[in-house]
Motif scaffolding. Structure first.
Motif, PDB file in Angstrom:
ATOM      1  N   SER A 194     -11.856   4.979  67.436  1.00 35.44           N
ATOM      2  CA  SER A 194     -13.059   4.530  68.143  1.00 35.44           C
ATOM      3  C   SER A 194     -13.123   5.147  69.539  1.00 35.44           C
ATOM      4  O   SER A 194     -14.189   5.591  69.987  1.00 35.44           O
ATOM      5  N   ASN A 228     -18.008  -0.635  61.508  1.00 36.24           N
ATOM      6  CA  ASN A 228     -18.460  -1.982  61.854  1.00 36.24           C
ATOM      7  C   ASN A 228     -17.960  -2.463  63.214  1.00 36.24           C
ATOM      8  O   ASN A 228     -18.263  -3.597  63.606  1.00 36.24           O
ATOM      9  N   GLU A 229     -17.217  -1.629  63.930  1.00 39.96           N
ATOM     10  CA  GLU A 229     -16.727  -1.990  65.253  1.00 39.96           C
ATOM     11  C   GLU A 229     -17.919  -2.229  66.190  1.00 39.96           C
ATOM     12  O   GLU A 229     -18.813  -1.382  66.310  1.00 39.96           O
ATOM     13  N   PRO A 230     -17.986  -3.378  66.877  1.00 38.11           N
ATOM     14  CA  PRO A 230     -19.135  -3.687  67.754  1.00 38.11           C
ATOM     15  C   PRO A 230     -19.421  -2.605  68.791  1.00 38.11           C
ATOM     16  O   PRO A 230     -20.598  -2.302  69.054  1.00 38.11           O
ATOM     17  N   GLU A 231     -18.391  -2.010  69.399  1.00 38.30           N
ATOM     18  CA  GLU A 231     -18.624  -0.981  70.406  1.00 38.30           C
ATOM     19  C   GLU A 231     -19.293   0.256  69.805  1.00 38.30           C
ATOM     20  O   GLU A 231     -20.129   0.892  70.444  1.00 38.30           O
ATOM     21  N   GLN A 233     -21.202   0.221  67.014  1.00 37.34           N
ATOM     22  CA  GLN A 233     -22.555  -0.193  66.654  1.00 37.34           C
ATOM     23  C   GLN A 233     -23.469  -0.214  67.881  1.00 37.34           C
ATOM     24  O   GLN A 233     -24.649   0.159  67.805  1.00 37.34           O
ATOM     25  N   LYS A 234     -22.916  -0.628  69.016  1.00 40.09           N
ATOM     26  CA  LYS A 234     -23.705  -0.735  70.244  1.00 40.09           C
ATOM     27  C   LYS A 234     -23.996   0.632  70.854  1.00 40.09           C
ATOM     28  O   LYS A 234     -25.082   0.879  71.391  1.00 40.09           O
ATOM     29  N   HIS A 235     -23.026   1.544  70.768  1.00 38.09           N
ATOM     30  CA  HIS A 235     -23.128   2.810  71.492  1.00 38.09           C
ATOM     31  C   HIS A 235     -24.052   3.806  70.814  1.00 38.09           C
ATOM     32  O   HIS A 235     -24.842   4.491  71.470  1.00 38.09           O
ATOM     33  N   GLN A 237     -27.106   5.122  68.475  1.00 38.08           N
ATOM     34  CA  GLN A 237     -28.435   4.667  68.073  1.00 38.08           C
ATOM     35  C   GLN A 237     -28.627   4.721  66.565  1.00 38.08           C
ATOM     36  O   GLN A 237     -29.348   3.912  65.997  1.00 38.08           O
TER      37      GLN A 237
END
Length: 272
Positions: A194, A228-231, A233-235, A237
């Motif tokens: 990641s 599926n790591e939140p970071e 998914q957030k980073h 687009q």
């Protein structure tokens, strides 16, 4: 019924092995140096095995015990042989990564799933494994004649093609129990990869981070955890999950990528 399901899985398993054994990467990076003769013999033997599987399955369904035992042994050997050629494919990808500078650029050493490479040890170890696989295949071919298994020909056989189910080993990004999986094994690997992805996100060049290793080590699970790591998914687009699998076809893969794009779905809902 359970026996029928087991036998149905054998053909794509052997077909996958045939594709792996014929991969151009093995020759391109000379990963089977010193094992060329065994490699050629194996590639000639596998189509013979494929040609009689249909007859063996029919005999097994008719409760011919010899055919059942033969298919069971074939399944065992095919699994072992697939793992052996996964190692050869890994070695080819390792050569490619080293040649292209990915070890240094992407921190490849932190995600490598094999120990430090020694070419002599690798050749001795893999040569021994390949010889054992070839011996097992030769025994299966001898028994094939003993059991009277016949070659069966179809249109795909005549064209030199092996029918492989497109559903074979398909995967998606869904994890049944991510907490349990992450806690028991892959947290450090997930964090390392990641970090690499996030660190290279602003790079204008296409970045590919390979996760390599033998079958069963959890490569797909690790990729699912990272996806599926939140970071992550957030980073990013746009995130797409497309299964390449072993039946590699550029046109089908490109079509899958386009179809997986949410933009395509959004466009269909725009007013004309």
């Amino acid at each position: 019924m359970a026996e029928l399901v087991v036998t149905m899985a054998i053909r794509p398993l052997v077909a996958m092995l045939k594709d792996k054994a014929s991969s151009y990467l093995l020759d391109q990076y000379n990963v089977m140096d010193g094992m060329e003769k065994q490699h050629r013999i194996l590639k000639r033997r596998l189509p013979i095995i494929l040609d009689v599987i249909t007859d063996a399955e029919e005999q097994a369904m008719a409760n011919r015990e010899g055919a059942k035992a033969w298919l069971q042994e074939l399944k065992t050997v095919a699994y072992e042989a697939n793992e052996v050629f996964d190692e050869f494919k890994y070695e080819a990808h390792r050569h490619a990564a080293k040649k292209n500078g990915h070890y240094r650029k992407l921190g490849f050493d932190v995600i490598k799933l094999f120990p430090t490479h020694n070419r002599v040890v690798f050749r001795q170890r893999m040569g021994s494994k390949l010889c054992r696989i070839l011996e097992d295949i030769n025994v299966l071919i001898a028994e094939m004649h003993d059991f009277g298994l016949r070659q069966t020909w179809s249109v795909s056989n005549q064209l030199g093609q092996t029918p492989v189910s497109k559903e074979w080993r398909q995967t998606d990004y869904v994890i049944i129990d991510p907490q349990e999986i992450a806690s028991r094994s892959r947290h450090e690997d997930k964090s390392n990869i990641s970090d690499i992805l996030l660190g290279e996100a602003s790079n204008a060049d296409l970045v590919v981070v390979p996760i390599v290793g033998m079958g069963g080590l959890g490569k797909t699970t690790l990729a699912q955890l990272i996806y599926n790591e939140p970071e992550i998914q957030k980073h990013f687009q746009l995130l797409l999950w497309v299964c390449v699998s072993d039946n590699f076809d550029v046109n089908s893969l490109a079509k899958s990528i386009v179809e997986a794009s949410p933009k395509k779905n959004d466009d269909t809902h725009k007013p004309g």
